[in-house]
Design an enzyme around this catalytic site. Structure first.
Site, PDB file in Angstrom:
ATOM      1  N   LYS A 133       3.661 -15.188   3.581  1.00  0.00           N
ATOM      2  CA  LYS A 133       3.952 -15.948   2.362  1.00  0.00           C
ATOM      3  C   LYS A 133       5.459 -16.146   2.316  1.00  0.00           C
ATOM      4  CE  LYS A 133       2.481 -17.858  -1.495  1.00  0.00           C
ATOM      5  NZ  LYS A 133       1.599 -19.047  -1.527  1.00  0.00           N
TER       6      LYS A 133
ATOM      7  N   TYR B 225       0.806  -1.215   0.000  1.00  0.00           N
ATOM      8  CA  TYR B 225       0.000   0.000   0.000  1.00  0.00           C
ATOM      9  C   TYR B 225       0.846   1.274   0.000  1.00  0.00           C
ATOM     10  CZ  TYR B 225      -4.622  -2.091   0.772  1.00  0.00           C
ATOM     11  OH  TYR B 225      -5.801  -2.761   0.635  1.00  0.00           O
TER      12      TYR B 225
ATOM     13  N   ASP C 217      -6.236  -7.133   4.307  1.00  0.00           N
ATOM     14  CA  ASP C 217      -7.364  -6.591   3.535  1.00  0.00           C
ATOM     15  C   ASP C 217      -8.207  -7.730   2.980  1.00  0.00           C
ATOM     16  OD1 ASP C 217      -8.920  -4.665   2.091  1.00  0.00           O
ATOM     17  OD2 ASP C 217      -7.804  -5.221   0.291  1.00  0.00           O
TER      18      ASP C 217
ATOM     19  N   ASP D 180      -2.403 -18.540   1.536  1.00  0.00           N
ATOM     20  CA  ASP D 180      -3.354 -19.363   0.774  1.00  0.00           C
ATOM     21  C   ASP D 180      -3.969 -20.440   1.661  1.00  0.00           C
ATOM     22  OD1 ASP D 180      -0.822 -20.520   0.901  1.00  0.00           O
ATOM     23  OD2 ASP D 180      -0.798 -21.214  -1.180  1.00  0.00           O
TER      24      ASP D 180
ATOM     25  N   ASP E 289     -12.163  -9.445   4.482  1.00  0.00           N
ATOM     26  CA  ASP E 289     -13.429  -9.547   3.741  1.00  0.00           C
ATOM     27  C   ASP E 289     -13.934 -10.985   3.772  1.00  0.00           C
ATOM     28  OD1 ASP E 289     -13.251  -6.843   3.074  1.00  0.00           O
ATOM     29  OD2 ASP E 289     -13.919  -7.171   1.008  1.00  0.00           O
TER      30      ASP E 289
HETATM   31  C1  IPM Z   1     -10.486  -1.631   3.672  1.00  0.00           C
HETATM   32  C2  IPM Z   1     -10.728  -1.082   2.306  1.00  0.00           C
HETATM   33  C3  IPM Z   1      -9.637  -0.093   1.964  1.00  0.00           C
HETATM   34  C4  IPM Z   1      -8.332  -0.832   1.982  1.00  0.00           C
HETATM   35  C5  IPM Z   1      -9.839   0.632   0.640  1.00  0.00           C
HETATM   36  C6  IPM Z   1     -11.169   1.372   0.624  1.00  0.00           C
HETATM   37  C7  IPM Z   1      -8.724   1.559   0.311  1.00  0.00           C
HETATM   38  O1  IPM Z   1     -10.829  -2.110   1.378  1.00  0.00           O
HETATM   39  O2  IPM Z   1     -10.423  -0.839   4.624  1.00  0.00           O
HETATM   40  O3  IPM Z   1     -10.363  -2.849   3.787  1.00  0.00           O
HETATM   41  O4  IPM Z   1      -7.966  -1.502   1.017  1.00  0.00           O
HETATM   42  O5  IPM Z   1      -7.641  -0.755   3.008  1.00  0.00           O
HETATM   43 MG    MG Z   2     -10.836  -4.055   2.239  1.00  0.00          MG
END
Ligand code: IPM
Ligand code: MG
Length: 350
Positions: A189, A138, A245, A221, A249
């Site tokens: 990794k 990032y 990240d 993975d 999710d």
């Molecule tokens: C998160 C989001 C952010 C990230 C985006 C919106 C930049 O996906 O907070 O997980 O990738 O950190």
């Molecule tokens: Mg995210």
């Protein structure tokens, strides 16, 4: 105490509005908290020509806690970084050095049926992903587009971690695990990437200071598989920015809906930025159907972690549980309530 309220874009303002109502209801009038609203993201561009206006940054710097909605618009990725609404969040995290992102994934009993996974896999789930937030791909340099010797376009990003960056997040992981079930799984990794070899080495070294905490390592993975197969085997997962990240999710879906999950980003002190994991969700923005619970639970974390108002946090958390008990559901968790109705259902419990 000062609280910056940065509602931002997409469903950000919709969910933040309800969360502020719930916060006020939980606290009552004499709470001694000052809420200061400021624009960010596309809202910042419209108000001040900058996704992260100087004045907003100043308010955020001075606040004890930042309540963040969401930032970003469709097509965000095509806009240069400094004018990109979604990047305002990244700039804010970096400016405030909020390197530790706590992403709990827990399942309210009432929502077991909302998960796409079997009841026995997710029932009672309570895990925490600790994501490093200010390093890795990032922010690593060099980055950017260029043209190679043959005239072909290329682009580069750099996965970079220093020992110090890994150490401080590792310490936090072990300290957090001590207050939970005493287990840390570090995800990397290391079989392919030097930066991840360093990650594993440093986490292992830091782990020696915490002999009472059980440390394991997993490649990312394999960690995804384990997270889907037996998520309850985890307690604290510590990982880098990119893997965190992606894994978070995934973890969100274990709980049925990303509309349920709060997150806290902290630096060295107690100051933190609190936001729902879900982002701006342009596909449903403006329809009034977004789930405000992630935002409400984010504010609950702020009360607990930055503002020293534990009893109010407990009250807010319990109210969310009772609202769910009473059958309150937005669309994402199998119901029909609007954002405003869901917010009202929580306020009614307060
Ligand atoms: C998160 C989001 C952010 C990230 C985006 C919106 C930049 O996906 O907070 O997980 O990738 O950190
Ligand atoms: Mg995210």
């Amino acid at each position: 105490m000062k609280i910056a309220v940065l509602a931002g874009d997409g469903i950000g303002p919709e969910v933040t509005r309800e969360a502020v109502k719930a916060l006020r209801a939980a606290l009552g009038p004499a709470a001694g908290l000052e809420l200061i609203e400021a624009p960010i993201g596309q809202a910042g561009v419209e108000a001040a020509g900058d996704p992260l206006p100087m004045q907003t940054l100043q308010i955020a710097r001075e606040a004890h806690a930042i309540l963040f909605g969401a930032a970003g618009i469709p097509g965000d990725e095509t806009i240069p970084y400094m004018m990109r609404p979604g990047a305002s969040l990244l700039r804010l995290r970096k400016d405030l050095e909020l390197f530790a992102n706590f992403r709990p994934a827990f399942l309210f009993d009432e929502l077991v049926e909302a998960s796409t996974l079997k009841r026995e896999v997710v029932e009672g789930l309570d895990i925490l992903i600790l994501r490093e937030l200010t390093g890795d791909l990032y922010f690593g340099e060099p980055r950017g587009f260029s043209v190679d010797a043959r005239g072909e376009r290329e682009a580069v990003n750099t996965m970079r971690y220093s020992e110090g960056e890994i150490e401080r997040i590792a310490h936090l992981a072990f300290q957090t695990a001590r207050k939970r079930r005493g287990k840390v799984c570090s995800v990397d990794k290391a079989n392919v990437l030097e930066v991840m070899q360093l990650w594993r080495e440093v986490v292992t070294r830091v782990g020696r200071d915490y002999p009472d905490v059980e440390l394991s390592h997993m490649f990312v993975d394999a960690a995804v598989m384990a997270l889907m197969k037996a998520p309850k085997a985890f307690d604290v997962i510590v990982t880098g920015n990119v893997f965190g990240d992606i894994l978070s999710d995934g973890a969100a879906m274990l709980t049925g809906s990303i509309g349920m999950l709060p997150t806290a980003s902290l630096g060295v002190g107690r100051k933190g930025l609190y936001e729902p994991v879900h982002g701006s969700a342009p596909d449903i923005a403006g329809q009034g159907v977004a789930n405000p619970l992630a935002a409400i639970l984010s504010f609950e974390m702020a009360l607990r972690w930055s503002l020293d108002r534990t009893e109010f946090a407990d009250r807010l958390f319990a109210a969310v549980g009772r609202a769910l008990d009473a059958g309150a559901r937005t669309r994402d968790i199998g119901g029909r309530l609007t954002t405003v109705e869901m917010g009202a259902a929580v306020v009614a419990q307060l």
